[in-house]
Design a protein around this motif. Structure first.
Motif, PDB file in Angstrom:
ATOM      1  N   LEU A  48      19.104  -4.069  15.680  1.00 55.09           N
ATOM      2  CA  LEU A  48      18.011  -4.956  15.288  1.00 55.09           C
ATOM      3  C   LEU A  48      17.249  -4.265  14.161  1.00 55.09           C
ATOM      4  O   LEU A  48      16.580  -3.250  14.391  1.00 55.09           O
ATOM      5  CB  LEU A  48      17.093  -5.225  16.477  1.00 55.09           C
ATOM      6  N   VAL A  49      17.377  -4.781  12.951  1.00 54.88           N
ATOM      7  CA  VAL A  49      16.730  -4.203  11.778  1.00 54.88           C
ATOM      8  C   VAL A  49      15.393  -4.910  11.603  1.00 54.88           C
ATOM      9  O   VAL A  49      15.329  -6.149  11.607  1.00 54.88           O
ATOM     10  CB  VAL A  49      17.610  -4.363  10.522  1.00 54.88           C
ATOM     11  N   GLN A  50      14.325  -4.121  11.457  1.00 54.26           N
ATOM     12  CA  GLN A  50      12.984  -4.696  11.419  1.00 54.26           C
ATOM     13  C   GLN A  50      12.055  -3.885  10.532  1.00 54.26           C
ATOM     14  O   GLN A  50      12.304  -2.708  10.273  1.00 54.26           O
ATOM     15  CB  GLN A  50      12.417  -4.776  12.835  1.00 54.26           C
ATOM     16  N   THR A  51      11.012  -4.541  10.088  1.00 52.02           N
ATOM     17  CA  THR A  51       9.939  -3.865   9.378  1.00 52.02           C
ATOM     18  C   THR A  51       8.621  -4.442   9.887  1.00 52.02           C
ATOM     19  O   THR A  51       8.548  -5.621  10.231  1.00 52.02           O
ATOM     20  CB  THR A  51      10.078  -3.989   7.841  1.00 52.02           C
ATOM     21  N   TYR A  52       7.593  -3.593   9.964  1.00 51.68           N
ATOM     22  CA  TYR A  52       6.301  -4.011  10.516  1.00 51.68           C
ATOM     23  C   TYR A  52       5.250  -2.967  10.181  1.00 51.68           C
ATOM     24  O   TYR A  52       5.566  -1.876   9.717  1.00 51.68           O
ATOM     25  CB  TYR A  52       6.388  -4.197  12.037  1.00 51.68           C
ATOM     26  N   GLU A  53       4.006  -3.316  10.483  1.00 52.67           N
ATOM     27  CA  GLU A  53       2.882  -2.390  10.381  1.00 52.67           C
ATOM     28  C   GLU A  53       2.624  -1.831  11.782  1.00 52.67           C
ATOM     29  O   GLU A  53       2.586  -2.595  12.753  1.00 52.67           O
ATOM     30  CB  GLU A  53       1.621  -3.109   9.882  1.00 52.67           C
ATOM     31  N   THR A  54       2.439  -0.533  11.875  1.00 54.53           N
ATOM     32  CA  THR A  54       2.124   0.044  13.179  1.00 54.53           C
ATOM     33  C   THR A  54       0.757  -0.456  13.642  1.00 54.53           C
ATOM     34  O   THR A  54      -0.078  -0.870  12.843  1.00 54.53           O
ATOM     35  CB  THR A  54       2.158   1.579  13.134  1.00 54.53           C
ATOM     36  N   GLY A  77       8.762   5.461   6.955  1.00 57.02           N
ATOM     37  CA  GLY A  77       7.471   5.349   7.622  1.00 57.02           C
ATOM     38  C   GLY A  77       7.392   6.332   8.786  1.00 57.02           C
ATOM     39  O   GLY A  77       8.189   7.264   8.887  1.00 57.02           O
ATOM     40  N   ARG A  78       6.419   6.078   9.647  1.00 59.05           N
ATOM     41  CA  ARG A  78       6.272   6.921  10.831  1.00 59.05           C
ATOM     42  C   ARG A  78       5.471   6.156  11.875  1.00 59.05           C
ATOM     43  O   ARG A  78       4.683   5.266  11.541  1.00 59.05           O
ATOM     44  CB  ARG A  78       5.592   8.242  10.500  1.00 59.05           C
ATOM     45  N   GLU A  79       5.700   6.500  13.129  1.00 61.02           N
ATOM     46  CA  GLU A  79       4.992   5.860  14.233  1.00 61.02           C
ATOM     47  C   GLU A  79       4.955   6.786  15.433  1.00 61.02           C
ATOM     48  O   GLU A  79       5.657   7.798  15.476  1.00 61.02           O
ATOM     49  CB  GLU A  79       5.642   4.537  14.623  1.00 61.02           C
ATOM     50  N   THR A  80       4.154   6.382  16.392  1.00 58.52           N
ATOM     51  CA  THR A  80       4.144   7.032  17.691  1.00 58.52           C
ATOM     52  C   THR A  80       4.809   6.089  18.678  1.00 58.52           C
ATOM     53  O   THR A  80       4.533   4.885  18.669  1.00 58.52           O
ATOM     54  CB  THR A  80       2.699   7.325  18.155  1.00 58.52           C
ATOM     55  N   ILE A  81       5.690   6.634  19.495  1.00 58.70           N
ATOM     56  CA  ILE A  81       6.233   5.915  20.641  1.00 58.70           C
ATOM     57  C   ILE A  81       5.666   6.620  21.867  1.00 58.70           C
ATOM     58  O   ILE A  81       5.893   7.823  22.045  1.00 58.70           O
ATOM     59  CB  ILE A  81       7.773   5.946  20.679  1.00 58.70           C
ATOM     60  N   LEU A  82       4.901   5.900  22.665  1.00 53.99           N
ATOM     61  CA  LEU A  82       4.393   6.492  23.899  1.00 53.99           C
ATOM     62  C   LEU A  82       5.496   6.423  24.948  1.00 53.99           C
ATOM     63  O   LEU A  82       6.172   5.399  25.073  1.00 53.99           O
ATOM     64  CB  LEU A  82       3.146   5.750  24.379  1.00 53.99           C
ATOM     65  N   TRP A  83       5.669   7.501  25.703  1.00 52.23           N
ATOM     66  CA  TRP A  83       6.723   7.573  26.711  1.00 52.23           C
ATOM     67  C   TRP A  83       6.119   7.953  28.059  1.00 52.23           C
ATOM     68  O   TRP A  83       5.172   8.755  28.129  1.00 52.23           O
ATOM     69  CB  TRP A  83       7.765   8.628  26.322  1.00 52.23           C
ATOM     70  N   CYS A 133       5.850   1.365  18.143  1.00 50.37           N
ATOM     71  CA  CYS A 133       5.110   0.719  17.048  1.00 50.37           C
ATOM     72  C   CYS A 133       3.633   1.098  17.001  1.00 50.37           C
ATOM     73  O   CYS A 133       2.815   0.368  16.438  1.00 50.37           O
ATOM     74  CB  CYS A 133       5.240  -0.806  17.108  1.00 50.37           C
ATOM     75  N   VAL A 134       3.274   2.231  17.578  1.00 52.75           N
ATOM     76  CA  VAL A 134       1.879   2.659  17.637  1.00 52.75           C
ATOM     77  C   VAL A 134       1.569   3.541  16.424  1.00 52.75           C
ATOM     78  O   VAL A 134       2.398   4.346  15.994  1.00 52.75           O
ATOM     79  CB  VAL A 134       1.608   3.425  18.955  1.00 52.75           C
ATOM     80  N   GLU A 135       0.352   3.399  15.907  1.00 52.27           N
ATOM     81  CA  GLU A 135      -0.086   4.199  14.764  1.00 52.27           C
ATOM     82  C   GLU A 135       0.000   5.698  15.066  1.00 52.27           C
ATOM     83  O   GLU A 135      -0.292   6.129  16.172  1.00 52.27           O
ATOM     84  CB  GLU A 135      -1.544   3.881  14.423  1.00 52.27           C
ATOM     85  N   TRP A 136       0.399   6.432  14.064  1.00 46.75           N
ATOM     86  CA  TRP A 136       0.347   7.888  14.099  1.00 46.75           C
ATOM     87  C   TRP A 136      -0.663   8.269  13.018  1.00 46.75           C
ATOM     88  O   TRP A 136      -0.337   8.338  11.852  1.00 46.75           O
ATOM     89  CB  TRP A 136       1.719   8.456  13.828  1.00 46.75           C
ATOM     90  N   GLY A 137      -1.896   8.423  13.425  1.00 43.08           N
ATOM     91  CA  GLY A 137      -2.977   8.671  12.474  1.00 43.08           C
ATOM     92  C   GLY A 137      -3.593   7.369  11.995  1.00 43.08           C
ATOM     93  O   GLY A 137      -4.673   6.995  12.403  1.00 43.08           O
ATOM     94  N   ASN A 138      -2.873   6.656  11.115  1.00 39.56           N
ATOM     95  CA  ASN A 138      -3.343   5.362  10.646  1.00 39.56           C
ATOM     96  C   ASN A 138      -2.151   4.428  10.499  1.00 39.56           C
ATOM     97  O   ASN A 138      -1.006   4.846  10.646  1.00 39.56           O
ATOM     98  CB  ASN A 138      -4.125   5.502   9.331  1.00 39.56           C
ATOM     99  N   SER A 139      -2.420   3.172  10.219  1.00 39.65           N
ATOM    100  CA  SER A 139      -1.361   2.173  10.139  1.00 39.65           C
ATOM    101  C   SER A 139      -0.422   2.465   8.969  1.00 39.65           C
ATOM    102  O   SER A 139      -0.872   2.817   7.882  1.00 39.65           O
ATOM    103  CB  SER A 139      -1.965   0.777  10.001  1.00 39.65           C
ATOM    104  N   LYS A 140       0.858   2.321   9.218  1.00 37.60           N
ATOM    105  CA  LYS A 140       1.896   2.530   8.206  1.00 37.60           C
ATOM    106  C   LYS A 140       2.904   1.387   8.290  1.00 37.60           C
ATOM    107  O   LYS A 140       3.124   0.819   9.354  1.00 37.60           O
ATOM    108  CB  LYS A 140       2.659   3.841   8.451  1.00 37.60           C
TER     109      LYS A 140
END
Length: 152
Positions: A48-54, A77-83, A133-140
């Motif tokens: 599943l190929v996707q693009t979005y704002e964190t 880009g970069r994001e946080t995945i909570l586990w 899809c969670v921000e890492w610092g700020n939205s990317k």
């Protein structure tokens, strides 16, 4: 759960008979792929190929799957995945849907943040609750591929 770079992906290819096919596809991802579903082995393995704002952590929900393992790869880009372990999920917000292969839960305080940037992937098994899809610092803006691999 595994967090690593695509350069080390061959270490994990023997964990599932379809992982080699999944990682071979991820090695071709350059950010020009058409968004949407790409079949690698029918319903047994697809991307599943996707693009979005964190999004801010307050908007995140934990999810878990039963039929598929996720390989979540960040191309740009970069994001946080909570586990968190699935067994620790308490407040369900959506009962398991066989059609969506997902159940959802409210965030819990006992989580481990996975910081995932370009070239990194996370492998998430059915026992791994995750909030992507969670921000890492700020939205990317993120260009991401999630390969769904059928549980064997």
């Amino acid at each position: 759960m595994v967090l690593d770079t695509l350069a080390n992906a061959t270490r994990y290819e023997r964990l599932n008979s379809r992982f080699a096919k999944a990682f071979a596809y991820l090695r071709t991802v350059d950010g020009t792929q058409q968004l949407g579903r790409h079949d690698l082995d029918g319903d047994q393995c697809y991307a599943l190929v996707q693009t979005y704002e964190t999004k801010p952590v307050e908007k995140a929900k934990f999810e878990a799957h039963r039929k598929y393992i996720d390989i979540q790869f960040i191309q740009n880009g970069r994001e946080t995945i909570l586990w968190a372990p699935l067994a620790t999920m308490k407040e369900e917000t959506m009962a398991y849907s066989d059609e969506k292969d997902a159940a959802l839960w409210k965030l819990t305080e006992d989580t481990t943040p996975l910081h995932v940037s370009a070239g990194h992937f996370a492998i998430l098994w059915p026992e791994d609750a995750h909030a992507p899809c969670v921000e890492w610092g700020n939205s990317k803006t993120v260009f991401k591929v999630v390969v769904k691999v059928a549980v064997e």
